[in-house]
Design a protein around this motif. Sequence first.
Motif, PDB file in Angstrom:
ATOM      1  N   GLY A 208       0.811  -1.209   0.000  1.00 20.12           N
ATOM      2  CA  GLY A 208       0.000   0.000   0.000  1.00 20.12           C
ATOM      3  C   GLY A 208       0.844   1.258   0.000  1.00 20.12           C
ATOM      4  N   LEU A 209       1.927   1.256   0.775  1.00 19.12           N
ATOM      5  CA  LEU A 209       2.812   2.424   0.804  1.00 19.12           C
ATOM      6  C   LEU A 209       3.519   2.615  -0.534  1.00 19.12           C
ATOM      7  CD1 LEU A 209       4.071   4.717   2.390  1.00 19.12           C
ATOM      8  CD2 LEU A 209       5.783   3.110   3.269  1.00 19.12           C
ATOM      9  N   MET A 210       3.983   1.525  -1.144  1.00 15.61           N
ATOM     10  CA  MET A 210       4.633   1.653  -2.448  1.00 15.61           C
ATOM     11  C   MET A 210       3.641   2.062  -3.533  1.00 15.61           C
ATOM     12  SD  MET A 210       7.580  -1.276  -2.722  1.00 15.61           S
ATOM     13  CE  MET A 210       6.485  -2.658  -2.492  1.00 15.61           C
ATOM     14  N   ALA A 211       2.378   1.627  -3.414  1.00 11.74           N
ATOM     15  CA  ALA A 211       1.357   2.069  -4.370  1.00 11.74           C
ATOM     16  C   ALA A 211       1.118   3.568  -4.244  1.00 11.74           C
ATOM     17  CB  ALA A 211       0.055   1.303  -4.137  1.00 11.74           C
ATOM     18  N   VAL A 275       8.530   5.110 -16.689  1.00 14.13           N
ATOM     19  CA  VAL A 275       8.094   3.834 -16.103  1.00 14.13           C
ATOM     20  C   VAL A 275       9.282   2.902 -15.907  1.00 14.13           C
ATOM     21  CG1 VAL A 275       6.781   1.731 -16.579  1.00 14.13           C
ATOM     22  CG2 VAL A 275       5.718   3.958 -16.911  1.00 14.13           C
ATOM     23  N   VAL A 276      10.157   2.814 -16.902  1.00 16.43           N
ATOM     24  CA  VAL A 276      11.320   1.930 -16.809  1.00 16.43           C
ATOM     25  C   VAL A 276      12.276   2.413 -15.725  1.00 16.43           C
ATOM     26  CG1 VAL A 276      13.325   1.049 -18.046  1.00 16.43           C
ATOM     27  CG2 VAL A 276      11.124   1.178 -19.202  1.00 16.43           C
ATOM     28  N   VAL A 277      12.546   3.734 -15.681  1.00  9.91           N
ATOM     29  CA  VAL A 277      13.471   4.281 -14.682  1.00  9.91           C
ATOM     30  C   VAL A 277      12.901   4.112 -13.277  1.00  9.91           C
ATOM     31  CG1 VAL A 277      14.576   6.396 -13.866  1.00  9.91           C
ATOM     32  CG2 VAL A 277      14.548   5.872 -16.305  1.00  9.91           C
ATOM     33  N   TYR A 278      11.617   4.390 -13.119  1.00 11.91           N
ATOM     34  CA  TYR A 278      11.013   4.250 -11.796  1.00 11.91           C
ATOM     35  C   TYR A 278      11.001   2.800 -11.343  1.00 11.91           C
ATOM     36  CZ  TYR A 278       7.770   4.539  -7.914  1.00 11.91           C
ATOM     37  OH  TYR A 278       7.217   4.448  -6.668  1.00 11.91           O
ATOM     38  N   GLN A 279      10.814   1.874 -12.272  1.00 13.84           N
ATOM     39  CA  GLN A 279      10.856   0.459 -11.915  1.00 13.84           C
ATOM     40  C   GLN A 279      12.214   0.073 -11.357  1.00 13.84           C
ATOM     41  OE1 GLN A 279       8.516  -1.677 -11.726  1.00 13.84           O
ATOM     42  NE2 GLN A 279       9.567  -3.638 -11.581  1.00 13.84           N
ATOM     43  N   GLN A 280      13.297   0.572 -11.960  1.00 17.88           N
ATOM     44  CA  GLN A 280      14.635   0.283 -11.446  1.00 17.88           C
ATOM     45  C   GLN A 280      14.839   0.919 -10.077  1.00 17.88           C
ATOM     46  OE1 GLN A 280      16.257  -1.964 -13.226  1.00 17.88           O
ATOM     47  NE2 GLN A 280      14.516  -1.809 -14.634  1.00 17.88           N
ATOM     48  N   PHE A 281      14.381   2.156  -9.911  1.00 20.19           N
ATOM     49  CA  PHE A 281      14.488   2.822  -8.604  1.00 20.19           C
ATOM     50  C   PHE A 281      13.728   2.047  -7.539  1.00 20.19           C
ATOM     51  CE2 PHE A 281      12.092   5.627  -5.721  1.00 20.19           C
ATOM     52  CZ  PHE A 281      13.138   6.104  -4.932  1.00 20.19           C
ATOM     53  N   GLU A 282      12.544   1.545  -7.891  1.00 19.76           N
ATOM     54  CA  GLU A 282      11.740   0.798  -6.926  1.00 19.76           C
ATOM     55  C   GLU A 282      12.378  -0.544  -6.582  1.00 19.76           C
ATOM     56  OE1 GLU A 282       7.775  -1.444  -7.727  1.00 19.76           O
ATOM     57  OE2 GLU A 282       7.250   0.612  -7.194  1.00 19.76           O
ATOM     58  N   PRO A 288      13.658  -2.831  -1.437  1.00 17.70           N
ATOM     59  CA  PRO A 288      14.456  -3.529  -0.412  1.00 17.70           C
ATOM     60  C   PRO A 288      14.322  -2.924   0.977  1.00 17.70           C
ATOM     61  CG  PRO A 288      15.732  -3.248  -2.424  1.00 17.70           C
ATOM     62  CD  PRO A 288      14.484  -2.439  -2.588  1.00 17.70           C
ATOM     63  N   LYS A 289      14.149  -1.604   1.070  1.00 17.15           N
ATOM     64  CA  LYS A 289      14.036  -0.969   2.385  1.00 17.15           C
ATOM     65  C   LYS A 289      12.669  -1.201   3.009  1.00 17.15           C
ATOM     66  CE  LYS A 289      17.391   2.681   1.431  1.00 17.15           C
ATOM     67  NZ  LYS A 289      17.636   4.140   1.358  1.00 17.15           N
ATOM     68  N   LEU A 290      11.638  -1.273   2.181  1.00 19.89           N
ATOM     69  CA  LEU A 290      10.282  -1.423   2.718  1.00 19.89           C
ATOM     70  C   LEU A 290       9.917  -2.869   3.006  1.00 19.89           C
ATOM     71  CD1 LEU A 290       8.277   1.157   0.566  1.00 19.89           C
ATOM     72  CD2 LEU A 290       9.116   1.415   2.895  1.00 19.89           C
ATOM     73  N   THR A 291      10.482  -3.792   2.231  1.00 21.89           N
ATOM     74  CA  THR A 291      10.097  -5.204   2.369  1.00 21.89           C
ATOM     75  C   THR A 291      11.200  -6.073   2.962  1.00 21.89           C
ATOM     76  OG1 THR A 291      10.815  -5.711   0.105  1.00 21.89           O
ATOM     77  CG2 THR A 291       8.535  -4.999   0.408  1.00 21.89           C
TER      78      THR A 291
END
Length: 399
Positions: A208-211, A275-282, A288-291
């Motif tokens: 939910g936070l990542m969404a 979208v591609v850049v944000y996917q790599q950032f995520e 990794p920090k959230l999960t």
Amino acid sequence: MPRWLPRAMVLALALVAVFQLGSWAFHQLIGLLINILIAFFLALAIEPAVSWMASKGLRRGFATFLVFLITLIAVAGFVTLLGSMLAGQIIKMVEDFPAYLDSVISWINTTFHTELKRVDIQEGLLRSDWLKKYVQNSATGVLDVSAQVLGGLFQLLTIALFSFYFAADGPRLRRALCSVLPPARQAEVLRAWEIAVDKTGGYLYSRGLMALISGIAHYILLEYLDVPYAPALAVWVGLVSQFIPTIGTYLAGALPMLIAFTINPWYALWVLVFVVVYQQFENYMLQPKLTAKTVDIHPAVAFGSVIAGTALLGAVGALIAIPAIATLQAFLGAYVKRYDVTDDPRVHGHRSRGSGNLLARVRRRLEEQVQQFERKRGAKPTDDSAKRDRGQGPDDGTS
């Protein structure tokens, strides 16, 4: 006839009858069992909040009621705001659809040197057989849709009631389950329950936070590019990208790219790049920090679990597959014995390519075979072979 044969035949027929009855009852109750499974995972998701309120002195039933009330208000507000926004934007989208269609047709005619016309396309759609069949099915399926809506509301009520009782009477349910098990098994069941609560709640909260973060980031981009329906598209991207693993980001990004393409083809390219850049950032920084302490499973395992859950239980299986697999992985991790991995280059995917070592091994093997052949014949090994057996090199005439 043996005396035991009639009783054996009666027992076999009774077992077949019980099996058939059980199979029939299971198929009749499969819907209820799925609702109970959904309610159980929802209860696990709200268990941390209920336990925290109970630790502050509130009764567990009242704490569960507060959590449900807050969740209901949040969901109702979100649906109301999103519904009103989507309703207005859908009306505007329908009104502007001819202009979008004209822009797409103009781009196709310019790029591919065609002579398409919007009037021809509209007439082809109006005269198509599938549109007539769709209108007829829609006219005759109004009652079916109403029945499905009522059935869906009853299903939601059933899930809410079961999840409320599971969360409110969690300690009593665990006590009743442990009362029929020996002490060693009781500890394992309680540990598995605790892991399931942590993994399920952690998965939903982190997703939910990542969404939310993903939706805000994509909203800023779409608003900067002046793409219409930016709030609705941002909500779509946030939800789909986070609750469909691995490929959800690209599925969610397809709709904003399509809308941006109708404004300017270059905008669609910018959306794709973002979208591609944000996917790599995520993947490498945010997730990794959230999960790290909640759900940590391999992306391939997550994707496979979602496919398996969808095949078994449909959309419900897709939602509960990842927390279920994470719970099973964490529970089995305590019972699988692990060893230190040897420091071998092959572990890291490196293969030895030394051709000299291979030729040396082949040469030694041939020499050993020659020596064995000579021993079998009773011959004395050659001087060079004897020196090699003693660890010396062949006599090449040097000192």
